[in-house]
Design a protein around this motif. Structure first.
Motif, PDB file in Angstrom:
ATOM      1  N   PHE A 129       0.834  -1.210   0.000  1.00 39.71           N
ATOM      2  CA  PHE A 129       0.000   0.000   0.000  1.00 39.71           C
ATOM      3  C   PHE A 129       0.870   1.262   0.000  1.00 39.71           C
ATOM      4  CE2 PHE A 129      -2.379   3.392   1.929  1.00 39.71           C
ATOM      5  CZ  PHE A 129      -3.698   3.204   1.553  1.00 39.71           C
ATOM      6  N   GLU A 130       1.818   1.302   0.936  1.00 40.62           N
ATOM      7  CA  GLU A 130       2.658   2.498   1.088  1.00 40.62           C
ATOM      8  C   GLU A 130       3.537   2.726  -0.138  1.00 40.62           C
ATOM      9  OE1 GLU A 130       4.522   1.595   4.804  1.00 40.62           O
ATOM     10  OE2 GLU A 130       2.663   1.949   5.915  1.00 40.62           O
ATOM     11  N   LYS A 131       4.042   1.637  -0.703  1.00 42.36           N
ATOM     12  CA  LYS A 131       4.913   1.747  -1.879  1.00 42.36           C
ATOM     13  C   LYS A 131       4.155   2.400  -3.038  1.00 42.36           C
ATOM     14  CE  LYS A 131       7.940  -1.097  -4.717  1.00 42.36           C
ATOM     15  NZ  LYS A 131       8.248  -2.442  -5.146  1.00 42.36           N
ATOM     16  N   ARG A 132       2.901   1.975  -3.238  1.00 46.28           N
ATOM     17  CA  ARG A 132       2.114   2.520  -4.351  1.00 46.28           C
ATOM     18  C   ARG A 132       1.813   4.017  -4.138  1.00 46.28           C
ATOM     19  NH1 ARG A 132      -3.017  -0.683  -5.947  1.00 46.28           N
ATOM     20  NH2 ARG A 132      -3.380  -0.423  -3.738  1.00 46.28           N
ATOM     21  N   VAL A 133       1.458   4.391  -2.909  1.00 49.62           N
ATOM     22  CA  VAL A 133       1.146   5.809  -2.637  1.00 49.62           C
ATOM     23  C   VAL A 133       2.404   6.661  -2.808  1.00 49.62           C
ATOM     24  CG1 VAL A 133       0.276   7.474  -0.945  1.00 49.62           C
ATOM     25  CG2 VAL A 133      -0.739   5.202  -1.067  1.00 49.62           C
ATOM     26  N   HIS A 134       3.527   6.194  -2.272  1.00 48.99           N
ATOM     27  CA  HIS A 134       4.782   6.954  -2.385  1.00 48.99           C
ATOM     28  C   HIS A 134       5.202   7.102  -3.848  1.00 48.99           C
ATOM     29  CE1 HIS A 134       5.817   5.913   2.042  1.00 48.99           C
ATOM     30  NE2 HIS A 134       4.981   6.903   1.931  1.00 48.99           N
ATOM     31  N   ARG A 135       5.005   6.009  -4.612  1.00 50.84           N
ATOM     32  CA  ARG A 135       5.370   6.055  -6.034  1.00 50.84           C
ATOM     33  C   ARG A 135       4.506   7.089  -6.763  1.00 50.84           C
ATOM     34  NH1 ARG A 135       3.823   1.087  -8.528  1.00 50.84           N
ATOM     35  NH2 ARG A 135       5.359  -0.025  -7.314  1.00 50.84           N
ATOM     36  N   ASN A 136       3.228   7.130  -6.414  1.00 53.14           N
ATOM     37  CA  ASN A 136       2.307   8.091  -7.049  1.00 53.14           C
ATOM     38  C   ASN A 136       2.727   9.533  -6.727  1.00 53.14           C
ATOM     39  OD1 ASN A 136       0.002   8.833  -8.536  1.00 53.14           O
ATOM     40  ND2 ASN A 136      -1.293   8.863  -6.718  1.00 53.14           N
ATOM     41  N   ILE A 137       3.107   9.769  -5.478  1.00 51.58           N
ATOM     42  CA  ILE A 137       3.524  11.118  -5.060  1.00 51.58           C
ATOM     43  C   ILE A 137       4.813  11.518  -5.790  1.00 51.58           C
ATOM     44  CG2 ILE A 137       4.383  12.493  -3.088  1.00 51.58           C
ATOM     45  CD1 ILE A 137       2.454  10.835  -1.304  1.00 51.58           C
ATOM     46  N   GLU A 138       5.754  10.571  -5.823  1.00 52.00           N
ATOM     47  CA  GLU A 138       7.054  10.880  -6.444  1.00 52.00           C
ATOM     48  C   GLU A 138       6.966  11.002  -7.965  1.00 52.00           C
ATOM     49  OE1 GLU A 138       9.541   7.837  -4.761  1.00 52.00           O
ATOM     50  OE2 GLU A 138       9.195   8.708  -2.765  1.00 52.00           O
ATOM     51  N   LYS A 139       6.272  10.043  -8.603  1.00 49.12           N
ATOM     52  CA  LYS A 139       6.163  10.033 -10.066  1.00 49.12           C
ATOM     53  C   LYS A 139       5.496  11.314 -10.577  1.00 49.12           C
ATOM     54  CE  LYS A 139       4.292   7.352 -13.835  1.00 49.12           C
ATOM     55  NZ  LYS A 139       3.087   6.637 -14.192  1.00 49.12           N
ATOM     56  N   ASN A 140       4.505  11.761  -9.865  1.00 53.21           N
ATOM     57  CA  ASN A 140       3.776  12.953 -10.306  1.00 53.21           C
ATOM     58  C   ASN A 140       4.279  14.237  -9.639  1.00 53.21           C
ATOM     59  OD1 ASN A 140       1.730  11.758 -12.175  1.00 53.21           O
ATOM     60  ND2 ASN A 140       1.296  10.563 -10.340  1.00 53.21           N
ATOM     61  N   LYS A 141       5.441  14.149  -8.991  1.00 46.56           N
ATOM     62  CA  LYS A 141       6.096  15.292  -8.337  1.00 46.56           C
ATOM     63  C   LYS A 141       5.077  16.133  -7.551  1.00 46.56           C
ATOM     64  CE  LYS A 141       9.603  15.647 -11.988  1.00 46.56           C
ATOM     65  NZ  LYS A 141       9.125  14.687 -12.975  1.00 46.56           N
ATOM     66  N   MET A 142       4.317  15.456  -6.681  1.00 46.20           N
ATOM     67  CA  MET A 142       3.248  16.143  -5.962  1.00 46.20           C
ATOM     68  C   MET A 142       3.761  17.116  -4.906  1.00 46.20           C
ATOM     69  SD  MET A 142       0.292  13.282  -5.490  1.00 46.20           S
ATOM     70  CE  MET A 142      -0.260  12.292  -6.867  1.00 46.20           C
ATOM     71  N   ILE A 143       4.892  16.748  -4.274  1.00 50.52           N
ATOM     72  CA  ILE A 143       5.403  17.595  -3.196  1.00 50.52           C
ATOM     73  C   ILE A 143       6.872  17.897  -3.410  1.00 50.52           C
ATOM     74  CG2 ILE A 143       5.840  17.701  -0.697  1.00 50.52           C
ATOM     75  CD1 ILE A 143       3.458  15.882  -0.348  1.00 50.52           C
ATOM     76  N   LYS A 144       7.231  19.155  -3.178  1.00 51.20           N
ATOM     77  CA  LYS A 144       8.662  19.499  -3.244  1.00 51.20           C
ATOM     78  C   LYS A 144       9.041  20.254  -1.962  1.00 51.20           C
ATOM     79  CE  LYS A 144       8.298  23.762  -5.996  1.00 51.20           C
ATOM     80  NZ  LYS A 144       6.911  24.094  -5.899  1.00 51.20           N
ATOM     81  N   PRO A 145      10.322  20.252  -1.618  1.00 54.88           N
ATOM     82  CA  PRO A 145      10.732  20.949  -0.388  1.00 54.88           C
ATOM     83  C   PRO A 145      10.271  22.406  -0.415  1.00 54.88           C
ATOM     84  CG  PRO A 145      12.557  19.668  -1.274  1.00 54.88           C
ATOM     85  CD  PRO A 145      11.474  19.610  -2.298  1.00 54.88           C
ATOM     86  N   GLY A 146       9.793  22.883   0.712  1.00 58.51           N
ATOM     87  CA  GLY A 146       9.350  24.274   0.803  1.00 58.51           C
ATOM     88  C   GLY A 146       7.859  24.450   0.550  1.00 58.51           C
ATOM     89  N   ASP A 147       7.199  23.375   0.102  1.00 55.83           N
ATOM     90  CA  ASP A 147       5.748  23.463  -0.131  1.00 55.83           C
ATOM     91  C   ASP A 147       5.012  23.708   1.182  1.00 55.83           C
ATOM     92  OD1 ASP A 147       5.030  23.347  -2.785  1.00 55.83           O
ATOM     93  OD2 ASP A 147       5.082  21.160  -2.905  1.00 55.83           O
ATOM     94  N   ARG A 148       3.865  24.353   1.052  1.00 50.46           N
ATOM     95  CA  ARG A 148       2.978  24.536   2.200  1.00 50.46           C
ATOM     96  C   ARG A 148       1.675  23.831   1.809  1.00 50.46           C
ATOM     97  NH1 ARG A 148       1.791  27.579   6.680  1.00 50.46           N
ATOM     98  NH2 ARG A 148      -0.220  28.636   6.550  1.00 50.46           N
ATOM     99  N   VAL A 149       1.482  22.632   2.369  1.00 55.33           N
ATOM    100  CA  VAL A 149       0.390  21.769   1.923  1.00 55.33           C
ATOM    101  C   VAL A 149      -0.797  21.796   2.887  1.00 55.33           C
ATOM    102  CG1 VAL A 149      -0.237  19.411   1.207  1.00 55.33           C
ATOM    103  CG2 VAL A 149       2.102  20.228   0.852  1.00 55.33           C
ATOM    104  N   ALA A 150      -1.972  22.115   2.314  1.00 51.64           N
ATOM    105  CA  ALA A 150      -3.219  22.061   3.088  1.00 51.64           C
ATOM    106  C   ALA A 150      -3.909  20.751   2.751  1.00 51.64           C
ATOM    107  CB  ALA A 150      -4.118  23.228   2.704  1.00 51.64           C
ATOM    108  N   VAL A 151      -4.194  19.931   3.752  1.00 51.62           N
ATOM    109  CA  VAL A 151      -4.928  18.689   3.493  1.00 51.62           C
ATOM    110  C   VAL A 151      -6.416  18.960   3.720  1.00 51.62           C
ATOM    111  CG1 VAL A 151      -5.285  16.282   4.184  1.00 51.62           C
ATOM    112  CG2 VAL A 151      -2.984  17.224   4.146  1.00 51.62           C
ATOM    113  N   ALA A 152      -7.216  18.685   2.674  1.00 49.79           N
ATOM    114  CA  ALA A 152      -8.667  18.862   2.789  1.00 49.79           C
ATOM    115  C   ALA A 152      -9.216  17.677   3.583  1.00 49.79           C
ATOM    116  CB  ALA A 152      -9.283  18.912   1.403  1.00 49.79           C
ATOM    117  N   LEU A 153      -9.456  17.914   4.862  1.00 48.05           N
ATOM    118  CA  LEU A 153      -9.792  16.822   5.781  1.00 48.05           C
ATOM    119  C   LEU A 153     -11.289  16.797   6.101  1.00 48.05           C
ATOM    120  CD1 LEU A 153      -8.577  14.606   7.688  1.00 48.05           C
ATOM    121  CD2 LEU A 153      -8.415  16.382   9.432  1.00 48.05           C
ATOM    122  N   SER A 154     -11.957  15.710   5.686  1.00 45.50           N
ATOM    123  CA  SER A 154     -13.397  15.613   5.975  1.00 45.50           C
ATOM    124  C   SER A 154     -13.647  14.829   7.261  1.00 45.50           C
ATOM    125  CB  SER A 154     -14.106  14.908   4.817  1.00 45.50           C
ATOM    126  OG  SER A 154     -13.686  13.550   4.743  1.00 45.50           O
ATOM    127  N   GLY A 155     -12.710  13.955   7.606  1.00 48.47           N
ATOM    128  CA  GLY A 155     -12.907  13.072   8.762  1.00 48.47           C
ATOM    129  C   GLY A 155     -13.149  11.635   8.310  1.00 48.47           C
TER     130      GLY A 155
END
Lengths: 71, 311
Positions: free
Chosen positions: B34-60
């Motif tokens: 599970f974790e490998k697939r999520v990490h690969r998706n984040i890395e492959k699509n360059k979702m996060i880079k150092p210095g980003d300020r990320v807001a997570v849309a949290l519904s609960g």
């Protein structure tokens, strides 16, 4: 004859006891009888997840957790 | 003798059947998979880079809660800021319960959590909108109002909080269903906007979807195995949308032909990628003449819907 206790967690909780005229029964057999799509649920026995191919014993109690709506 | 099916990788007791990979996995191998697939998706699509300020849309719910936990864990590798934002649509007996889970999880992870409501931004709760729409005999369902207003609220809040990215909990099921719904509606533009790598407006905070390649059922399994608390109830309006019909049919196809959902998603991604290379399929959002927010039309969808409610 096998007796299986089923707890269906689907927003609310409902319980039923199924009596099956079979020598062997799997989780998938139970889902088929209840017409529940396996893609929409997870199954637990004694608080542990189990697969649909798991063979159940007489007196076993399983929890069917609806994790996806509209199944 | 233990008759339980065994893990295809290590031989221990299997807890989940990953049919589209023809694998059964034990607890440990499933978490790793599970974790490998999520990490690969984040890395492959360059979702996060150092210095980003990320807001997570949290519904609960499970999807956004896991997005929060996974991104929090990634902070050890990528130095960026993380916080949670919740939009309270005003669905009595449903969202209020979900918000309690959101508060509990942000507290557990020691993250800042900001909540904003439809009432504060638009002047109405979703319950009030539904009642007004009934009186006006409107043809649009609750999900139309909710989706449009939620996206707007999220964008306004994230922009005000100077977020560089908004992370949502959209999973593989959501993404495939949306592609299919857009297909039935003949709406190519919405599919083009789904995975936009470029900024389509200066006023629009870029979206990332770390769980977009993960099936919804596995997200629930992961949360249960890890003991992460999440809100499980179904939205009282969920049965009314087109998505529900599409979801039922996609699940039926997936249960008969394992892997169909994933194949359809990647097939659509490829088509969209090719369409984007055509000049005419590239687009920028302009601004709504009434509210100034990003819009592809002269008057945005939010203003159009607010006009309906106000009569």
């Amino acid at each position: 004859m096998l007796k299986i206790k089923v707890k269906l967690v689907d927003g609310k909780i409902s319980k039923k006891e199924m009596v099956l005229n079979k020598k062997e029964v799997t989780v998938q057999d139970i889902l088929d009888i209840l017409e529940i799509n396996r893609e929409t649920v997870l199954i637990r026995k004694k608080n542990e997840l189990i697969t649909e191919e798991e063979i159940l014993d007489n007196g076993d109690e399983i929890e069917i957790l609806r994790v996806i709506s509209g199944g | 003798m233990d008759k339980s099916p065994k893990c295809s990788r290590c031989g221990k007791k299997a807890i989940i059947d990953i049919r589209y990979r023809e694998e059964k996995l034990c607890r440990r191998c499933f978490l790793k998979f599970f974790e490998k697939r999520v990490h690969r998706n984040i890395e492959k699509n360059k979702m996060i880079k150092p210095g980003d300020r990320v807001a997570v849309a949290l519904s609960g719910g499970k999807d956004s809660t896991l997005t929060l936990y996974i991104l929090k864990e990634m902070l050890n590798k990528v130095k960026c800021e993380l916080f949670a934002v919740t939009v309270d649509e005003g669905i009595k007996g449903y969202r209020d319960k979900a918000i309690e889970f959101a508060k509990r999880n942000t507290k557990e992870l020691d993250l800042t959590h900001i909540i904003v409501s439809f009432k504060e931004i638009f002047g109405y709760t979703l319950n009030e909108i539904v009642e007004k729409n009934k009186v006006l005999r409107g043809a649009r369902g609750p999900c139309t109002f909710c989706g449009v207003f939620r996206r707007r609220a999220l964008n306004i809040l994230s922009r005000e909080l100077k977020a560089s990215k908004v992370a949502t909990g959209h999973n593989l099921d959501d993404e495939s269903q949306t592609y299919l719904m857009n297909f039935f509606r003949g709406d190519i533009e919405s599919s083009l906007k789904m995975n936009c790598d470029e900024s389509i407006s200066e006023l629009f905070v870029k979206r990332i979807k770390p769980l977009s390649t993960t099936p919804e059922r596995e997200i629930a399994a992961y949360a249960l195995v890890k003991g992460i608390p999440f809100h499980m109830d179904e939205c009282p309006y969920a049965q009314e949308g087109m998505r529900n019909v599409v979801r039922v049919h996609m699940n039926k196809i997936e249960s008969t032909f394992a892997g169909s959902r994933e194949n359809f998603y990647y097939f659509m991604n490829e088509i969209i990628k090719h369409l984007k290379t055509k000049e005419k399929m590239k687009f920028k959002l302009s601004s709504c003449i009434l509210c100034g927010e990003p819009s592809s039309k002269e008057i945005c969808k939010v203003c159009e819907l607010l006009k309906i409610i106000r009569g």
